[in-house]
Write a protein that holds these residues in place. Structure first.
Motif, mmCIF file in Angstrom:
data_model
loop_
_atom_site.group_PDB
_atom_site.id
_atom_site.type_symbol
_atom_site.label_atom_id
_atom_site.label_comp_id
_atom_site.label_asym_id
_atom_site.label_seq_id
_atom_site.Cartn_x
_atom_site.Cartn_y
_atom_site.Cartn_z
ATOM 1 N N SER A 45 0.828 -1.318 -0.330
ATOM 2 C CA SER A 45 -0.073 -0.384 0.066
ATOM 3 C C SER A 45 0.884 1.343 0.305
ATOM 4 O O SER A 45 2.270 1.754 1.453
ATOM 5 C CB SER A 45 -1.131 0.260 1.551
ATOM 6 N N GLY A 46 0.416 1.844 -0.655
ATOM 7 C CA GLY A 46 2.067 3.633 -1.008
ATOM 8 C C GLY A 46 2.586 3.388 -2.282
ATOM 9 O O GLY A 46 2.629 3.765 -2.980
ATOM 10 N N VAL A 47 2.087 2.015 -2.829
ATOM 11 C CA VAL A 47 3.407 2.218 -4.008
ATOM 12 C C VAL A 47 2.815 2.977 -5.355
ATOM 13 O O VAL A 47 1.546 2.581 -5.527
ATOM 14 C CB VAL A 47 3.789 0.339 -4.263
ATOM 15 N N ASP A 48 3.035 3.406 -6.465
ATOM 16 C CA ASP A 48 3.118 3.211 -7.734
ATOM 17 C C ASP A 48 4.177 3.621 -8.350
ATOM 18 O O ASP A 48 5.105 3.375 -8.281
ATOM 19 C CB ASP A 48 1.935 4.658 -7.537
ATOM 20 N N GLU A 49 3.639 4.013 -10.203
ATOM 21 C CA GLU A 49 4.789 4.084 -11.197
ATOM 22 C C GLU A 49 5.777 5.255 -10.340
ATOM 23 O O GLU A 49 6.596 5.143 -11.458
ATOM 24 C CB GLU A 49 3.812 4.334 -12.240
ATOM 25 N N SER A 50 6.281 6.036 -9.919
ATOM 26 C CA SER A 50 6.554 7.000 -10.018
ATOM 27 C C SER A 50 7.874 6.320 -8.933
ATOM 28 O O SER A 50 8.975 6.791 -9.390
ATOM 29 C CB SER A 50 6.119 8.157 -9.230
ATOM 30 N N PHE A 51 7.967 5.288 -8.172
ATOM 31 C CA PHE A 51 9.567 4.444 -7.857
ATOM 32 C C PHE A 51 10.225 4.410 -8.494
ATOM 33 O O PHE A 51 10.270 3.200 -9.563
ATOM 34 C CB PHE A 51 8.459 3.442 -7.001
ATOM 35 N N LEU A 93 4.588 -8.868 -8.300
ATOM 36 C CA LEU A 93 3.661 -8.983 -8.793
ATOM 37 C C LEU A 93 2.920 -7.546 -9.233
ATOM 38 O O LEU A 93 2.589 -6.466 -10.225
ATOM 39 C CB LEU A 93 3.029 -10.120 -8.957
ATOM 40 N N THR A 94 2.921 -6.872 -7.699
ATOM 41 C CA THR A 94 2.398 -5.398 -7.498
ATOM 42 C C THR A 94 3.299 -4.992 -7.639
ATOM 43 O O THR A 94 2.903 -3.488 -8.977
ATOM 44 C CB THR A 94 1.620 -5.884 -6.005
ATOM 45 N N ALA A 95 4.574 -5.166 -7.913
ATOM 46 C CA ALA A 95 5.713 -3.930 -8.373
ATOM 47 C C ALA A 95 5.531 -3.573 -10.077
ATOM 48 O O ALA A 95 5.382 -2.620 -10.407
ATOM 49 C CB ALA A 95 7.102 -3.897 -7.413
ATOM 50 N N ALA A 96 5.994 -5.057 -9.884
ATOM 51 C CA ALA A 96 5.501 -4.698 -12.153
ATOM 52 C C ALA A 96 4.837 -4.830 -12.442
ATOM 53 O O ALA A 96 4.988 -3.887 -13.656
ATOM 54 C CB ALA A 96 5.909 -6.697 -12.632
ATOM 55 N N MET A 97 3.511 -4.914 -11.688
ATOM 56 C CA MET A 97 2.097 -3.970 -12.219
ATOM 57 C C MET A 97 2.296 -2.460 -13.004
ATOM 58 O O MET A 97 1.585 -2.034 -13.527
ATOM 59 C CB MET A 97 0.868 -4.088 -11.387
ATOM 60 N N PHE A 98 2.889 -1.866 -11.955
ATOM 61 C CA PHE A 98 3.177 -0.430 -11.984
ATOM 62 C C PHE A 98 4.519 -0.339 -13.052
ATOM 63 O O PHE A 98 5.279 1.230 -12.355
ATOM 64 C CB PHE A 98 3.394 0.363 -10.281
ATOM 65 N N MET A 148 6.072 -10.691 -15.448
ATOM 66 C CA MET A 148 3.687 -10.493 -15.531
ATOM 67 C C MET A 148 3.293 -11.088 -16.463
ATOM 68 O O MET A 148 3.571 -11.285 -18.117
ATOM 69 C CB MET A 148 4.338 -8.688 -15.741
ATOM 70 N N PRO A 149 3.349 -12.610 -15.884
ATOM 71 C CA PRO A 149 2.655 -13.300 -16.948
ATOM 72 C C PRO A 149 1.609 -12.469 -17.749
ATOM 73 O O PRO A 149 1.039 -11.333 -17.443
ATOM 74 C CB PRO A 149 2.015 -14.132 -16.117
ATOM 75 N N ASP A 150 0.918 -13.388 -18.659
ATOM 76 C CA ASP A 150 -0.279 -12.465 -19.940
ATOM 77 C C ASP A 150 -2.002 -12.662 -19.116
ATOM 78 O O ASP A 150 -2.884 -12.238 -18.828
ATOM 79 C CB ASP A 150 -0.150 -12.971 -20.681
ATOM 80 N N ASP A 158 -7.165 -7.554 -10.481
ATOM 81 C CA ASP A 158 -8.455 -8.441 -10.145
ATOM 82 C C ASP A 158 -8.224 -9.769 -9.365
ATOM 83 O O ASP A 158 -8.830 -10.023 -8.770
ATOM 84 C CB ASP A 158 -9.102 -9.033 -11.790
ATOM 85 N N ALA A 159 -6.750 -9.787 -9.646
ATOM 86 C CA ALA A 159 -6.129 -10.929 -8.522
ATOM 87 C C ALA A 159 -6.408 -10.927 -7.067
ATOM 88 O O ALA A 159 -6.165 -11.087 -6.225
ATOM 89 C CB ALA A 159 -4.636 -11.555 -8.942
ATOM 90 N N LEU A 160 -4.975 -9.087 -7.126
ATOM 91 C CA LEU A 160 -5.158 -8.500 -6.105
ATOM 92 C C LEU A 160 -6.678 -8.318 -5.081
ATOM 93 O O LEU A 160 -6.492 -8.393 -4.423
ATOM 94 C CB LEU A 160 -4.174 -7.298 -5.607
#
Length: 270
Positions: free
Chosen positions: A95-101, A146-151, A219-221, A261-263
């Protein structure tokens, strides 16, 4: 300026071997490991700042109450922030992560439920036998990577038990890993606490110089998520989630093409 997201757990902290050492209710047993967790987080912060003194570090306390890290033990500078407590969102330990990191670091992380690399191996809670993604047992490290990779944010460093570190190197070979312990049955063998903090600080400093493009978790498809619960009624409960299917008395499955959606599924059902 580089921005580092640091998610800190406790079961992979140097020396831990029993659940009492991870729970605030067991004060005398918990206190030294809350302190060691804080020292390991501080060491990672110090390593980041040694590499780049104006870097920003966002520390996420990610264990249990999320009130384990002792704020006064972290470097007392304006470019470090500490998130305590739960945001009540699907990002959970991230919680708090985003693409700016610029990158993510994980300290005190542990083996997945069912692995024998840590006497406290589990995935998110003690209510499941396993969680799998695309047929592979999922650790909290896998989930959060995976959450990090999403961003689009790479994983630069992982610290924790040896088995987890070995597994992560098969996924992101260029990342820095700092193993501080290994499991033996219901016990744990660890290096000494001061040596752990020394290695973590050195590892974080080294991680800051990595080629970030080579450290993104794959990141899987698509995602086939399975949960096998210890109790059958938890599977029946989870099966009411939209899109979730109960596959046997204790197991459910969920399919999607978006990790978000998985999260959400894991947030409400796990």
């Amino acid at each position: 300026m580089k921005k580092i997201f640091l998610s800190a757990d406790i079961e992979g902290t140097c020396g831990i071997a029993h659940w009492n050492e991870t729970e605030k209710a067991h004060g005398d047993e918990y206190a030294p490991f809350s302190e060691q967790m804080s020292k390991e987080v501080a060491a990672a912060c110090e390593g980041v700042l040694a590499a780049e003194d104006d870097a920003f570090v966002f520390v996420r306390d990610s264990h249990d109450s999320a009130r384990n890290i002792r704020p006064a033990m972290l470097p007392q500078v304006s470019n470090i922030q500490l998130f305590r407590g739960w945001g009540r969102d699907p990002y959970s330990m991230m919680s708090g992560v985003d693409e700016s990191f610029t990158g993510v670091m994980f300290t005190g992380y542990h083996s997945a439920c069912g692995w024998d690399g840590n006497p406290l191996s589990h995935t998110m809670n003690g209510q499941n036998v396993y969680v799998k993604v695309n047929g592979e047992v999922m650790s909290e490290l896998m989930m959060n990577s995976l959450t990090a990779a999403m961003f689009g944010v790479p994983v630069l460093m992982v610290t924790g038990d040896q088995m987890l570190c070995d597994w992560f190197r098969t996924k992101v070979p260029d990342a820095v890993t700092v193993p501080v312990s290994y499991g033996v049955g219901n016990g744990s063998v660890s290096i000494m606490p001061m040596e752990a903090t020394r290695r973590i600080k050195a590892g974080a400093e080294k991680a800051m110089a990595l080629d970030a493009a080579r450290c993104l978790y794959p990141m899987p498809d698509s995602f086939h998520v399975e949960i096998c619960f210890r109790q059958h009624f938890n599977a029946r409960n989870a099966a009411w989630y939209p899109g979730c299917v109960q596959t046997d008395s204790r197991s459910v499955a969920f399919d999607c093409t978006d990790w978000m959606d998985a999260l959400k599924f894991l947030h409400f059902c796990l």
